[in-house]
Write an enzyme that holds these catalytic residues in place. Structure first.
Site, short mmCIF file in Angstrom:
data_model
loop_
_atom_site.label_atom_id
_atom_site.label_comp_id
_atom_site.label_asym_id
_atom_site.label_seq_id
_atom_site.Cartn_x
_atom_site.Cartn_y
_atom_site.Cartn_z
N ASN A 9 0.97 -1.17 0.05
CA ASN A 9 -0.05 -0.04 0.00
C ASN A 9 0.81 1.17 0.12
O ASN A 9 1.47 1.63 1.02
CB ASN A 9 -1.05 -0.01 1.26
CG ASN A 9 -1.63 1.43 1.44
OD1 ASN A 9 -1.66 1.92 0.50
ND2 ASN A 9 -2.34 1.36 2.59
N LYS A 11 0.03 4.24 -0.24
CA LYS A 11 -0.55 5.34 0.39
C LYS A 11 -0.02 6.62 -0.44
O LYS A 11 -0.19 6.49 -1.54
CB LYS A 11 0.23 5.64 1.93
CG LYS A 11 -0.15 4.20 2.61
CD LYS A 11 0.24 4.44 4.03
CE LYS A 11 -0.16 3.07 4.74
NZ LYS A 11 -0.01 3.48 6.27
N HIS A 96 -9.40 1.24 4.88
CA HIS A 96 -8.26 1.43 5.71
C HIS A 96 -8.43 2.45 6.93
O HIS A 96 -9.22 3.32 6.66
CB HIS A 96 -7.03 2.16 4.78
CG HIS A 96 -5.59 2.05 5.20
ND1 HIS A 96 -5.27 2.66 6.04
CD2 HIS A 96 -4.73 1.05 5.12
CE1 HIS A 96 -3.93 2.57 6.60
NE2 HIS A 96 -3.69 1.39 5.78
N GLU A 98 -6.72 4.67 7.98
CA GLU A 98 -6.55 6.25 7.53
C GLU A 98 -7.95 6.91 6.95
O GLU A 98 -7.87 8.17 7.09
CB GLU A 98 -5.33 6.26 6.80
CG GLU A 98 -4.12 6.12 7.54
CD GLU A 98 -2.90 5.43 6.80
OE1 GLU A 98 -2.60 5.33 5.62
OE2 GLU A 98 -1.76 4.93 7.46
N GLU A 168 -5.16 -4.84 10.62
CA GLU A 168 -4.40 -3.86 10.84
C GLU A 168 -4.53 -3.07 11.91
O GLU A 168 -5.15 -2.19 12.16
CB GLU A 168 -4.41 -2.93 9.49
CG GLU A 168 -3.92 -3.42 8.28
CD GLU A 168 -3.31 -2.40 7.35
OE1 GLU A 168 -2.32 -2.57 6.69
OE2 GLU A 168 -4.01 -1.37 6.94
N GLY A 174 2.56 2.23 10.83
CA GLY A 174 3.85 3.37 10.70
C GLY A 174 4.27 3.82 11.73
O GLY A 174 4.98 4.84 12.17
N SER A 214 3.64 -2.24 10.41
CA SER A 214 5.25 -2.41 10.54
C SER A 214 5.71 -3.58 10.30
O SER A 214 6.58 -4.01 10.88
CB SER A 214 5.64 -1.91 12.07
OG SER A 214 5.00 -0.44 12.42
#
Ligand code: 13P
Length: 251
Positions: A9, A11, A96, A98, A168, A174, A214
């Site tokens: 991904n 992003k 996702h 985010e 996730e 991250g 991560s």
């Protein structure tokens, strides 16, 4: 039986020339290599057409990172599932964290997006996962179950069988803080049990469930060795060919 999959991904990273160069590099690295998993890259909308032009999708699958919750019309700035499909891409990341956190995506909008993706022949990579507070207060299993039930359990068993899921944990994205392999396995087994309860054991056993957060070449092998972990959804480490291939080769 379910597939092992490693998906990148990207992003909101790379310009078009940078992204095309990275896609070419990954495609070259995969050609002639023997891998034990399917490999996919999910790229920004602007990159779909030029990346589709330079990769061999029998070797490296291509996906978008989102699509709209409407088919077409006056939705300035949105990109629809038919538009994504028309680029030749075959996958789309949906839900996702985010998107949920920064763009207010809800179970309701996600139901629309999943339906449109499936109607247009795209395979959703559907993301679920708890935030740190929910991990710490012990509600994480219920939170993840609710995310699945609310956005996906309207689907027929046939349509559910077309999905890829990605667990996730938001606290691991991250942050450099990975879930332990045992934490990932516990949650993946829970997710599979939730699916089995609704759709039966066969559908549950055939669903690929990826881990994201991560994931790196140094920890991928241990996480992927767990029986209910079928691969990874990779953020930062997907932006360097060597790191991404290190994770692909962890299988
Ligand atoms: P990182 O691998 O950068 O933690 O991101 C994970 C992710 O969000 C993939 O969708």
């Amino acid at each position: 039986m379910r597939k092992n999959i490693v998906a990148g991904n990207w992003k909101m990273n790379t310009t078009v020339p940078e992204g095309v160069a990275l896609a070419k590099e990954v495609n070259e690295a995969l050609k002639g290599a023997t891998t034990k998993c399917d490999v996919v890259i999910c790229v920004p909308f602007t990159h779909l057409v030029p990346v589709a032009d330079v990769i061999d999708q029998t070797v490296l699958g291509l996906g978008a990172e989102n699509c709209a919750d409407h088919k077409s019309g006056a939705y300035t700035g949105e990109v629809s599932a038919p538009m994504v499909a028309s680029t030749g891409a075959k996958y789309v990341i949906l839900g996702h964290s985010e998107r949920r956190q920064y763009y207010g995506e809800t179970a309701e909008t996600l139901r629309e997006k999943v339906a449109l993706a499936l109607e247009n022949g795209l395979t959703p990579i559907f993301c679920i996962g708890e935030v740190l507070e929910e991990r710490e207060n012990g509600t994480y299993n219920d939170v993840v179950k609710a995310q699945i039930v609310d956005a996906l359990f309207n689907l027929s068993a046939e349509d559910f069988g077309k999905l890829i899921l990605a667990y996730e944990p938001v606290w691991a994205i991250g942050t450099g803080k990975t879930a332990t392999a045992d934490q990932a396995e516990d949650m993946h087994a829970h997710i599979r049990a939730v699916i089995a309860e609704k759709y039966g054991k066969e559908v549950a056993d055939n669903t690929s469930i990826l881990y994201g957060g991560s994931c790196k070449p140094s920890n991928a092998a241990e996480i992927f060795s767990k029986p209910d972990v079928d691969g990874g959804l990779i953020g930062g480490a997907a932006l360097k060919c060597a790191d991404f291939m290190g994770i692909v080769n962890a299988f």
